[in-house]
Design a protein around this motif. Structure first.
Motif, short mmCIF file in Angstrom:
data_model
loop_
_atom_site.label_atom_id
_atom_site.label_comp_id
_atom_site.label_asym_id
_atom_site.label_seq_id
_atom_site.Cartn_x
_atom_site.Cartn_y
_atom_site.Cartn_z
N ALA A 41 -1.29 -4.49 -31.86
CA ALA A 41 -1.68 -3.38 -32.63
C ALA A 41 -0.95 -3.50 -34.13
O ALA A 41 -1.53 -2.57 -34.90
CB ALA A 41 -1.08 -2.11 -31.90
N PRO A 79 -4.59 4.39 -26.94
CA PRO A 79 -4.55 2.83 -26.36
C PRO A 79 -5.28 1.97 -27.66
O PRO A 79 -5.08 0.73 -27.91
CB PRO A 79 -5.38 2.66 -25.39
N TRP A 105 1.62 4.10 -26.81
CA TRP A 105 0.09 3.68 -26.88
C TRP A 105 -0.50 4.10 -25.42
O TRP A 105 -1.85 3.67 -25.45
CB TRP A 105 0.19 1.89 -26.88
N SER A 149 6.26 1.14 -27.20
CA SER A 149 4.85 0.74 -26.64
C SER A 149 4.30 1.78 -25.71
O SER A 149 3.24 2.33 -25.43
CB SER A 149 4.97 -0.50 -25.76
#
Ligand code: CP
Length: 326
Positions: A285, A260, A256, A253
């Motif tokens: 996502a 984002p 991201w 993550s």
């Protein structure tokens, strides 16, 4: 009417128009999934997998059946090539019986070109050692359905420069303004000939292709973050410590923070905790399982492209899906 026999052995076999046609058709199949006429009625497709497969084999088998073709399946131990019958002889025999041959091999694309040599049987590469073209078509179908366009997308690919990465590079660099950044472990990057060809295409289309062998620094604002399994089907790694080399390339993550809005794509099968953390693969996502579903629609599109009149003979209606999406 004599029709050209079309094969899909490499993405580089496709003209831009072919590529657009297949993607349009895939989107149409996806959007009208209950409305697939038996367009391939009367054709017989051989489905030959020398290596394991869940998605690609199911996609081409089910796709052919949905389109009205019949299928004959061959496993890794079935053909007499195992007893040293030549590919040339095998191809000569099969091309007199089959209309389409979907093959996953462990060899080079030259082996698939030998299967296509007799000319009557359309040959589709369902993954070879060097390229996985039908995966790239499923991937671009997924991006097209998600974003409504391919032009201008910014894609970060993390992991081995394997057959999926090769096909992705050859496909995406055709589209204007695309930025494809590859982060590959040293010694496991894109094959030189693939990088050269993709870079040439990028220069023509106005896209960008870059490759680095580290995970430090780098861009932000990617639309797509993509990875693949560290142990690509049908391959092995020569060095014992390859896992140490690959460890920094795990998608988590953290990526991201700089992107984002990015979606996560994975060609599957996945190993949670190796190339990707579970929270990313199973998180909001991720569209990896939509991507897998799109393999069916893109397989149907490839089958019709190989088997039906050339795109030039199709009505303009064949292009409405992409035009509508744009
Ligand atoms: N992504 C892919 O090619 O999956 P399979 O190996 O299951 O066909």
């Amino acid at each position: 009417m004599t029709r050209q026999v079309r094969h899909l052995i490499s993405i580089s076999d496709l003209t831009d128009r072919d590529c657009r046609y297949i993607l349009d058709q895939a989107v149409r199949f996806a959007d009208r999934r209950a409305d697939s006429r038996p367009m391939l009625d009367g054709l017989v497709a051989g489905i030959y997998f020398r290596k394991t497969s869940t998605r690609t084999r199911a996609a081409f088998s089910v796709g052919a059946l949905r389109l009205g073709a019949r299928i004959v399946t061959f496993g890794p131990d079935d053909l007499q090539t195992n007893t040293r019958e030549t590919i040339d002889d095998t191809a000569r025999v099969l091309s007199g019986m089959l209309d389409i041959f979907v093959a996953r091999t462990t060899g080079s694309t030259e082996e698939l070109r030998a299967f296509s040599a007799p000319g009557e049987m359309r040959v589709i590469n369902a993954m070879s050692a060097v390229e996985h073209p039908t995966q790239a078509l499923a991937d671009l179908t997924t991006m097209l359905r998600r974003f409504g366009r391919l032009d201008g997308l910014r894609v970060l690919y993390v992991g081995e420069g394997n057959s999926t990465a090769a096909a992705l590079a050859l496909a995406l660099t055709r589209f204007s303004g695309v930025e494809l950044e590859l982060r590959t472990p040293a010694g496991y990057g894109l094959a030189e000939d693939v990088r050269t060809l993709a870079a040439k295409q990028a220069a023509l289309s106005g896209s960008l292709l870059s490759e680095r062998h580290d995970m430090t620094g780098g861009g932000e604002g990617f639309d797509v973050i993509y990875t693949t399994r560290w142990q690509t089907t049908g391959t092995s790694k020569p060095d014992h410590d390859w896992r140490e080399l690959f460890a920094p390339f795990r998608v988590s993550s953290e990526l991201w923070r700089a992107s984002p809005q990015a979606i996560f794509m994975h060609d599957l099968p996945a190993h949670r905790g190796q190339e990707v953390t579970a929270d990313v693969l199973d998180g909001p996502a991720s569209i990896a399982f939509d991507q897998a579903q799109n393999k069916l629609y893109s397989a149907m599109a490839v089958l019709t492209w190989c088997s039906l009149p050339q795109p030039a003979e199709m009505t303009p209606a064949a292009y409405t899906a992409t035009e509508a999406a744009q």
